[in-house]
Design an enzyme around this catalytic site. Structure first.
Site, PDB file in Angstrom:
ATOM      1  N   GLN A 267      45.619   3.623  55.755  1.00 33.97           N
ATOM      2  CA  GLN A 267      45.406   5.070  55.679  1.00 33.97           C
ATOM      3  C   GLN A 267      45.858   5.778  56.942  1.00 33.97           C
ATOM      4  O   GLN A 267      46.284   6.930  56.908  1.00 33.97           O
ATOM      5  CB  GLN A 267      43.925   5.378  55.433  1.00 33.97           C
ATOM      6  CG  GLN A 267      43.447   5.010  54.045  1.00 33.97           C
ATOM      7  CD  GLN A 267      44.285   5.677  52.967  1.00 33.97           C
ATOM      8  OE1 GLN A 267      44.272   6.878  52.798  1.00 33.97           O
ATOM      9  NE2 GLN A 267      45.037   4.872  52.225  1.00 33.97           N
TER      10      GLN A 267
ATOM     11  N   HIS B 248      49.364   7.540  57.036  1.00 31.71           N
ATOM     12  CA  HIS B 248      49.723   8.702  56.236  1.00 31.71           C
ATOM     13  C   HIS B 248      50.131   9.887  57.104  1.00 31.71           C
ATOM     14  O   HIS B 248      51.068  10.619  56.771  1.00 31.71           O
ATOM     15  CB  HIS B 248      48.560   9.109  55.338  1.00 31.71           C
ATOM     16  CG  HIS B 248      48.541   8.388  54.025  1.00 31.71           C
ATOM     17  ND1 HIS B 248      49.580   8.434  53.136  1.00 31.71           N
ATOM     18  CD2 HIS B 248      47.596   7.604  53.459  1.00 31.71           C
ATOM     19  CE1 HIS B 248      49.288   7.708  52.074  1.00 31.71           C
ATOM     20  NE2 HIS B 248      48.094   7.185  52.245  1.00 31.71           N
TER      21      HIS B 248
ATOM     22  N   GLU C 179      36.860   9.435  51.311  1.00 32.23           N
ATOM     23  CA  GLU C 179      37.827   9.420  50.212  1.00 32.23           C
ATOM     24  C   GLU C 179      37.933   7.996  49.645  1.00 32.23           C
ATOM     25  O   GLU C 179      37.849   7.788  48.442  1.00 32.23           O
ATOM     26  CB  GLU C 179      39.187   9.900  50.717  1.00 32.23           C
ATOM     27  CG  GLU C 179      40.285   9.878  49.665  1.00 32.23           C
ATOM     28  CD  GLU C 179      41.656  10.148  50.253  1.00 32.23           C
ATOM     29  OE1 GLU C 179      42.568  10.470  49.468  1.00 32.23           O
ATOM     30  OE2 GLU C 179      41.833  10.036  51.485  1.00 32.23           O
ATOM     31  N   HIS C 180      38.154   7.023  50.526  1.00 34.91           N
ATOM     32  CA  HIS C 180      38.225   5.616  50.135  1.00 34.91           C
ATOM     33  C   HIS C 180      37.122   4.859  50.868  1.00 34.91           C
ATOM     34  O   HIS C 180      36.961   5.013  52.087  1.00 34.91           O
ATOM     35  CB  HIS C 180      39.568   5.001  50.529  1.00 34.91           C
ATOM     36  CG  HIS C 180      40.763   5.737  49.998  1.00 34.91           C
ATOM     37  ND1 HIS C 180      41.457   6.671  50.734  1.00 34.91           N
ATOM     38  CD2 HIS C 180      41.375   5.680  48.791  1.00 34.91           C
ATOM     39  CE1 HIS C 180      42.462   7.150  50.010  1.00 34.91           C
ATOM     40  NE2 HIS C 180      42.434   6.563  48.819  1.00 34.91           N
TER      41      HIS C 180
ATOM     42  N   ASP D 189      45.956   2.858  45.281  1.00 34.67           N
ATOM     43  CA  ASP D 189      46.984   3.869  45.509  1.00 34.67           C
ATOM     44  C   ASP D 189      48.138   3.744  44.535  1.00 34.67           C
ATOM     45  O   ASP D 189      48.825   4.732  44.261  1.00 34.67           O
ATOM     46  CB  ASP D 189      47.524   3.744  46.936  1.00 34.67           C
ATOM     47  CG  ASP D 189      46.849   4.716  47.901  1.00 34.67           C
ATOM     48  OD1 ASP D 189      45.972   5.469  47.463  1.00 34.67           O
ATOM     49  OD2 ASP D 189      47.209   4.705  49.095  1.00 34.67           O
TER      50      ASP D 189
ATOM     51  N   HIS E  95      21.089  42.615  21.418  1.00 33.22           N
ATOM     52  CA  HIS E  95      20.978  41.179  21.157  1.00 33.22           C
ATOM     53  C   HIS E  95      19.884  40.915  20.118  1.00 33.22           C
ATOM     54  O   HIS E  95      20.079  40.160  19.158  1.00 33.22           O
ATOM     55  CB  HIS E  95      20.664  40.420  22.453  1.00 33.22           C
ATOM     56  CG  HIS E  95      21.848  40.193  23.338  1.00 33.22           C
ATOM     57  ND1 HIS E  95      22.464  41.217  23.986  1.00 33.22           N
ATOM     58  CD2 HIS E  95      22.531  39.057  23.682  1.00 33.22           C
ATOM     59  CE1 HIS E  95      23.474  40.747  24.712  1.00 33.22           C
ATOM     60  NE2 HIS E  95      23.524  39.411  24.527  1.00 33.22           N
TER      61      HIS E  95
END
Length: 850
Positions: free
Chosen positions: A676, A679, A745-746, A779, A838
């Site tokens: 990661q 990235h 996230e992971h 991924d 109503h």
């Protein structure tokens, strides 16, 4: 405040000059052959015979002179050019009346040469100069000023100027006045014992309150040691028995001449008799930090973090650069204070290692403050270069200036924290991501979004040329299906096969998620409620293409859209320079049934999808990861009612959290962290260790460094890894508590019996269970989706799935009997809320049944 100013009118030795310096600045004639060191506070006297020009005067001030004393004839050249605080006006009794208000307001005071000491005349000068410093220099007088005359002048508000040739360190010298006598002459005391309250300070910080007498002040001035007057024991020579002596840096009197300040360098255990630095309690803040670091430098135990910093200059350098970067990124008042404190800690560690004190830093600051000329202040090229940050990849949109590139020879290391030692504030900081303020980013992307919204294709293609660096799009930014077939030279057969396998696995998992049945519930007899799914008609899929080509994202977004049955799938991705799309992404677009490909990236692509243009279809929902520009644009358009578009989730830089215990394989753990970290420079990775021995942590750190250096994106990892952290915990429960607060996230579990711990997961985008479940599989090809919530949004959001591309519609079917059952309830509640129409809609039907 000075009692008097010495004027150097002859050569003086260093010892004599040191005594003069303790009581204030000295005046140096610029043409005099007097060597004065740069540490001496001095005024430079310029007279009519001086040939210096303005540039040379400025240079003199830049070199550290406190003030320049200039003749009235020079006033037009310096007033308004030099700071008023740095200029004194040289006058004589004959030209005082020639001073204009403009000149008066452009200086900080005057030095008056006068043959007679007329206090009434001095008082009138003081009134005109509105409280500025009035210096009086008696001339044409062979006899020195007497202590009584010094007292008279000071009490009249004037500061006497005494030539150094008339000053002495001795007693009873004819034609001279003792320096100590001149200094103590104007002092006054309102105490019965005649003593003067004396504040003792060191570098501006109070050490204590004592008392002085004429005798103690005299001895302090002449010896340079701290000497005071004990009310019980007479003269008190500080440190005479304890060894905690003081060196006098300066002695000043206050504006009323009835109290004194001693600025000292304190040696030994401290000023207080309780062996503390100050009588007012223990030090805090910067003085305490300085004292602690100096102590650690002398005696820090081997293996301690501070010792490691002192011994490892590369690590200390990396920490200073890391903390400087974090301070630059901080937005809130609390974050700025927190990050500044970290930076100051590491900066002072560097200073302590080099023998530099806070006082040295302050002296340097004072010297810089004296400079008249200023550099432009532009950043050097290596600090001002711009770099676009990425998450899964970058767009070509502009980005803030980046930090300098790290030293390639420095170890690639994470920061380590012991969770149990962290304060609540420190723990909260560990949970924060190194991202920019979203409001600030939205402000920056708004002009881009507005340009596309109002300018359509013309504006869009200009922005593609500017930010995506593709200038060949002339007619349309859109490619429509059917797309041309790709030949093997364009697409590697092995890549094609891999994409096909990934497509099959991801489709199998996402097809199982599709909500294809209708939910029916009879809530009461005759009342049936239903819920059924329908695809979102038009979706936009953003596939980044900055620092990496990401066909995997085209699959992860396109397959659930295809399975859900979306009628129009528009894939947006930055084009190559020739206007083409990478063959890998093009092949994925064909597989998922994309109806069009938008050749644009960044905020401009998001805007085109949200509002539509002459050729770009408007979509109903936008999906996909991106850098801060893409994320900000998505957040902006979803809040614009003119766009009528929703988004999948706020997405930020990629992140992973790994929990590892003693059963972990250090090489596996390091590889997961790096997967990661590559990235983008703003990615963050976290290792949460569970009772890991130091040897194992060291192995992981060594693996991170070694593996990173062997990988093609090592330059990115050199920046992202130092911003990432190792968090030490003592139990699986403590580790998961931190992970759930972080909401990664992971989440990767390198734990003994990892499957049994999945039940502890409360917040995460996707979980990877056991040593043979690398995040990379999720991924690309295991089947789960890799478009996941970041920045802690896993607390509220799910990752992209098939139902993300569906909307759910409810229905109800009520029979006659059903309305008889539920109708009265509805009418009662409508009446309660005051909504008569109503209630009427129900009652009119109930009446028809009677």
């Amino acid at each position: 405040m000075s009692v008097f100013l010495p004027l150097l009118d002859g050569q003086v030795d260093e010892a004599f000059l040191a005594v003069l310096q303790r009581i204030g600045p000295v005046i140096t004639p610029v043409l005099g052959s007097y060597h004065v060191s740069g540490d001496v506070s001095r005024y430079i006297l310029l007279d009519h015979n001086t040939s210096l020009n303005l540039d040379e005067i400025i240079q003199t001030l830049d070199q550290g002179a406190e003030k320049v004393i200039v003749p009235l004839a020079w006033a037009k050249e310096v007033v308004g050019v030099l700071p008023a605080s740095r200029v004194l006006l040289l006058l004589d009794v004959n030209n005082v009346s020639a001073v204009s208000e403009t000149v008066r307001d452009g200086v900080s005071g005057v030095l008056i040469k006068t043959p007679a000491l007329d206090t009434d005349f001095i008082a009138s000068i003081s009134r005109f100069f509105k409280g500025q410093d009035i210096h009086v220099f008696p001339v044409d007088s062979g006899a020195p000023l007497s202590p009584a005359k010094v007292r008279e002048l000071r009490q009249a508000g004037a500061i006497p100027v005494i030539p150094s040739s008339q000053l002495t360190l001795s007693e009873g010298t004819v034609g001279q006045i003792n320096i100590a006598d001149a200094f103590t002459a104007p002092l006054v005391s309102d105490r019965p014992d005649g003593l003067y309250p004396t504040v003792v300070t060191e570098d501006g910080r109070s050490l204590g309150l004592v008392y002085s007498s004429v005798a103690s002040v005299r001895e302090s001035i002449l010896t340079g040691n701290g000497v005071y007057q004990s009310r019980k024991h007479g003269l008190w020579r500080k440190g005479e028995t304890s060894g905690a002596i003081q060196d006098i840096r300066s002695i000043k009197v206050d504006c009323d001449l009835d109290s004194i300040e001693f600025d000292v360098v304190q040696h030994g255990v401290g000023f207080c008799h309780l062996n503390r630095a100050s009588c007012f309690g223990h030090q805090k803040g910067l003085p305490l930090l300085e004292r602690t670091l100096q102590s650690r430098l002398a005696s820090a135990p081997e293996g301690s973090y501070t010792k490691r910093l002192f011994n490892d200059s590369a690590l200390l350098r990396a920490k200073i650069m890391e903390e400087a970067d974090e301070l630059c990124r901080a937005e809130t008042k609390e974050d700025v204070a927190f990050e500044a404190a970290d930076l100051i800690y590491f900066a002072l560690t560097k200073c302590a290692a080099a023998g530099v004190s806070i006082a040295d830093i302050e002296r340097s600051l004072d010297q810089k403050a004296k400079k008249i000329t200023r550099r432009p202040g532009n950043a050097k090229p290596q600090w001002a270069s711009a770099e676009t940050s990425s998450s899964k990849a970058n767009s070509s949109a502009p980005a803030p200036a980046s930090a300098p590139k790290p030293n390639p020879d420095a170890p690639i290391r994470m920061r380590t924290h012991v969770l149990s030692d962290c304060t609540p504030a420190e723990r909260a900081k560990l949970l924060k991501r190194p991202v920019l303020n979203s409001d600030a980013m939205i402000t920056q992307v708004r002009p881009i979004v507005d340009a596309v919204r109002t300018g359509g294709d013309t504006a869009l293609m200009k922005l593609v040329a500017q930010f995506d660096r593709c200038t060949v799009l002339k007619d349309t930014p859109i490619l429509r299906a059917p797309f041309p077939e790709l030949s093997d030279p364009e697409l590697d057969p092995e890549v094609r096969k891999a994409i096909d396998v990934a497509y099959a696995n991801v489709r199998a998992f996402h097809a199982a998620q599709a909500d294809s049945t209708t939910l029916k519930v009879e809530t009461m007899p005759g009342v049936v409620c239903s819920r059924f799914a329908r695809p979102i008609a038009r979706v936009g899929l953003y596939v980044p293409g900055g620092t990496a080509i990401l066909p995997s994202t085209a699959l992860m977004l396109g397959i659930p859209a295809q399975v859900a049955g979306c009628k129009e799938i528009v894939l947006a991705t930055p084009p190559r320079a020739d206007g083409s799309i990478s063959p890998e992404v093009m092949y994925c677009a064909k597989l998922v049934g994309a109806s069009a490909i938008l050749r644009a990236g960044g905020a401009q692509a998001v805007a085109a999808l949200a509002y539509g243009t002459e050729t770009v279809p408007k979509v109903d929902k936008i999906f996909g990861p991106g850098n801060q520009w893409v994320t900000a644009a998505k957040m902006l358009v979803q809040n614009d009612t003119d766009a009528l578009v929703s988004i999948d989730m706020p997405a930020g830089p990629s992140e992973v959290l790994v929990i590892a215990d003693e059963t972990c394989n250090p090489a596996f753990v390091a590889s997961d962290l790096l997967s990661q970290a590559e990235h983008g420079v703003d990615s963050q990775v976290v290792l949460v260790s569970v009772n890991l021995p130091e040897s194992t942590i060291s192995q992981i750190e060594a693996e991170v460094d070694a593996q990173a250096r062997a990988l093609p994106r090592v330059d990115i990892m050199r920046e992202s890894i130092p911003k990432s952290i190792i968090v030490k915990t003592t139990s699986v429960q403590e580790a998961f508590a931190f992970s759930n607060d972080y909401a990664p996230e992971h989440l990767i579990l390198h734990l003994q019996d990892a499957p049994s711990t999945v039940s502890l997961v409360q917040n995460a985008g996707s979980v990877f269970v056991g040593p043979y479940s690398p995040e990379s599989c999720g991924d690309y090809a295991s089947g789960t989706n890799h478009t996941l919530p970041t920045n802690g949004y896993a607390r509220q959001f799910s990752g992209v799935n098939t139902q993300s591309f569906q909307k759910h519609i409810t229905s109800q079917e009520i029979t006659v009997d059903g309305l008889k059952n539920v109708g009265p309830v509805v009418a009662t509640l409508a009446d309660c809320e005051g909504l008569g129409a109503h209630a009427n809609a129900v009652r009119i039907r109930l009446r028809s049944m009677q």
